[in-house]
Design a protein around this motif. Structure first.
Motif, PDB file in Angstrom:
ATOM      1  N   TYR A  67      36.543  45.789  34.211  1.00 25.26           N
ATOM      2  CA  TYR A  67      37.347  45.667  32.984  1.00 25.26           C
ATOM      3  C   TYR A  67      38.754  45.163  33.315  1.00 25.26           C
ATOM      4  N   GLU A  68      39.348  45.702  34.364  1.00 26.21           N
ATOM      5  CA  GLU A  68      40.694  45.267  34.764  1.00 26.21           C
ATOM      6  C   GLU A  68      40.716  43.794  35.147  1.00 26.21           C
ATOM      7  N   GLN A  69      39.595  43.305  35.703  1.00 27.29           N
ATOM      8  CA  GLN A  69      39.516  41.907  36.109  1.00 27.29           C
ATOM      9  C   GLN A  69      39.190  40.979  34.943  1.00 27.29           C
ATOM     10  N   ARG A  83      43.680  58.034  33.595  1.00 28.43           N
ATOM     11  CA  ARG A  83      44.016  56.736  33.015  1.00 28.43           C
ATOM     12  C   ARG A  83      44.220  56.932  31.521  1.00 28.43           C
ATOM     13  N   ARG A 104      41.026  46.202  24.779  1.00 22.97           N
ATOM     14  CA  ARG A 104      42.373  45.640  24.754  1.00 22.97           C
ATOM     15  C   ARG A 104      42.980  45.666  23.347  1.00 22.97           C
ATOM     16  N   THR A 115      50.583  39.861  38.932  1.00 25.41           N
ATOM     17  CA  THR A 115      50.094  39.633  37.584  1.00 25.41           C
ATOM     18  C   THR A 115      51.008  38.675  36.835  1.00 25.41           C
ATOM     19  N   TYR A 160      35.344  50.126  35.531  1.00 18.43           N
ATOM     20  CA  TYR A 160      36.761  50.008  35.180  1.00 18.43           C
ATOM     21  C   TYR A 160      37.412  48.858  35.950  1.00 18.43           C
ATOM     22  N   HIS A 161      37.037  48.695  37.208  1.00 16.27           N
ATOM     23  CA  HIS A 161      37.575  47.572  37.991  1.00 16.27           C
ATOM     24  C   HIS A 161      37.170  46.250  37.344  1.00 16.27           C
ATOM     25  N   SER A 221      44.253  38.185  30.397  1.00 17.65           N
ATOM     26  CA  SER A 221      43.661  38.526  31.696  1.00 17.65           C
ATOM     27  C   SER A 221      44.706  38.839  32.752  1.00 17.65           C
TER      28      SER A 221
END
Length: 295
Positions: free
Chosen positions: A145-147, A162, A270, A65, A142-143, A26
């Motif tokens: 997914y990024e989180q 992307r 991922r 991160t 997508y946001h 994550s």
């Protein structure tokens, strides 16, 4: 990588390894804590205990991160193997199938019809998999997914914006009402998504390129709303070919409107994704390819 002075006979607790995997995947202690139904401080303590056992710093704690160190990558590889082995052991001893949840994100125009049939077939073939499907705007998916809130997302995006795991071109079509066409109106009325919505700026730029006056006649965040507004003669629009209905008329090049070919369909998951996630991604690609071949 510095040599550790810790003794070799160390027993690593699976709970600590699970925390390491959650944080590394994550990129955040906060998101990992949510996934593990724990608190951030508890997860941080587990990582510190694991690093003490390992004798190495396993995570690089940056400003935004968190990423694995060199030793962390080694630990992650074995941690995943040990956690998988633990699950396999539990399954073998209990005779039960381990339940897997796949959190899937899809744009609204993909969340019905053929996709629903595909998901139904996939569920019957994978009875141990639970699907949690979320539909929405591509940028929001997508946001999410990024989180770390989605395991697999299919989104629409500008080409090469992307680096998707899998991508395919997105065919678009200008559409008008079949019964009450309005292309000949001056200025031509446009039915669009809200500002920052897909295709809106492309429609405007295309019309200005050919010197065609335009006006926004109707705005909706709903695909169904866009489709119905066009069918009712409120304006023309630009939509994916799969979203064109019988009550619409496709405007070909003879109409004078330029082609818009700036979008693609991107599928994201991922590197550590499980086999069922990869299987589902491949099924989605096959469906997209089949639809493209027919259009």
């Amino acid at each position: 990588m510095a040599t550790s002075l810790k003794p070799n006979r160390v027993l690593f607790e699976l709970d600590l390894l699970k925390a390491l995997v959650a944080v590394a995947e994550s990129g955040s202690f906060t998101i990992a804590a949510t996934r593990l139904h724990s608190t951030q401080s508890t997860v941080s303590q587990k990582i510190r205990r694991l690093e003490d056992l390992a004798g190495h710093t396993l995570l690089d704690r940056g400003n935004r991160t968190v990423s694995p160190t060199e030793a962390g990558h080694i630990a992650l590889r074995y941690a995943r193997q040990m956690l998988t082995a633990n699950d396999n052991l539990a399954q073998s001893l209990s005779g039960a199938i381990v339940a897997i949840t796949i959190r899937l994100g899809l744009p609204e125009d993909f969340a019905t019809g053929a996709i629903t049939k595909l998901l139904s077939t996939f569920s019957r073939a994978h009875p141990h998999v639970k699907l949690e499907v979320t539909s929405g705007l591509s940028r929001d998916l997508y946001h999410s997914y990024e989180q770390g809130e989605q395991d697999l997302v299919l989104i629409k995006q500008r080409r090469h914006s992307r680096a998707a795991v899998i991508c395919r071109p997105e065919k678009l079509a200008w559409i008008d009402s079949a019964r009450q066409p309005c292309l000949d109106q001056d200025p031509v009325p446009l039915v669009t998504f809200p500002q920052r919505g897909l295709y809106r700026d492309d429609m405007i730029q295309a019309l200005e390129t050919i010197g065609r006056p335009w006006r926004i006649s109707y705005t909706s965040s709903s695909l169904a709303g866009i489709q119905e507004a066009v069918a009712s003669g409120m304006g023309i629009s630009l939509l994916p070919r799969r979203a064109v209905a019988k009550k619409h008329r496709i405007l070909t090049r003879r109409s004078g409107l330029p082609d818009v070919d700036a979008y693609e369909i991107g599928i994201f998951f991922r590197p550590s994704a499980s086999a069922p996630i990869r299987d589902l991604a491949n099924e989605l690609v096959r469906l997209i390819d089949h639809a493209r071949a027919r259009s």
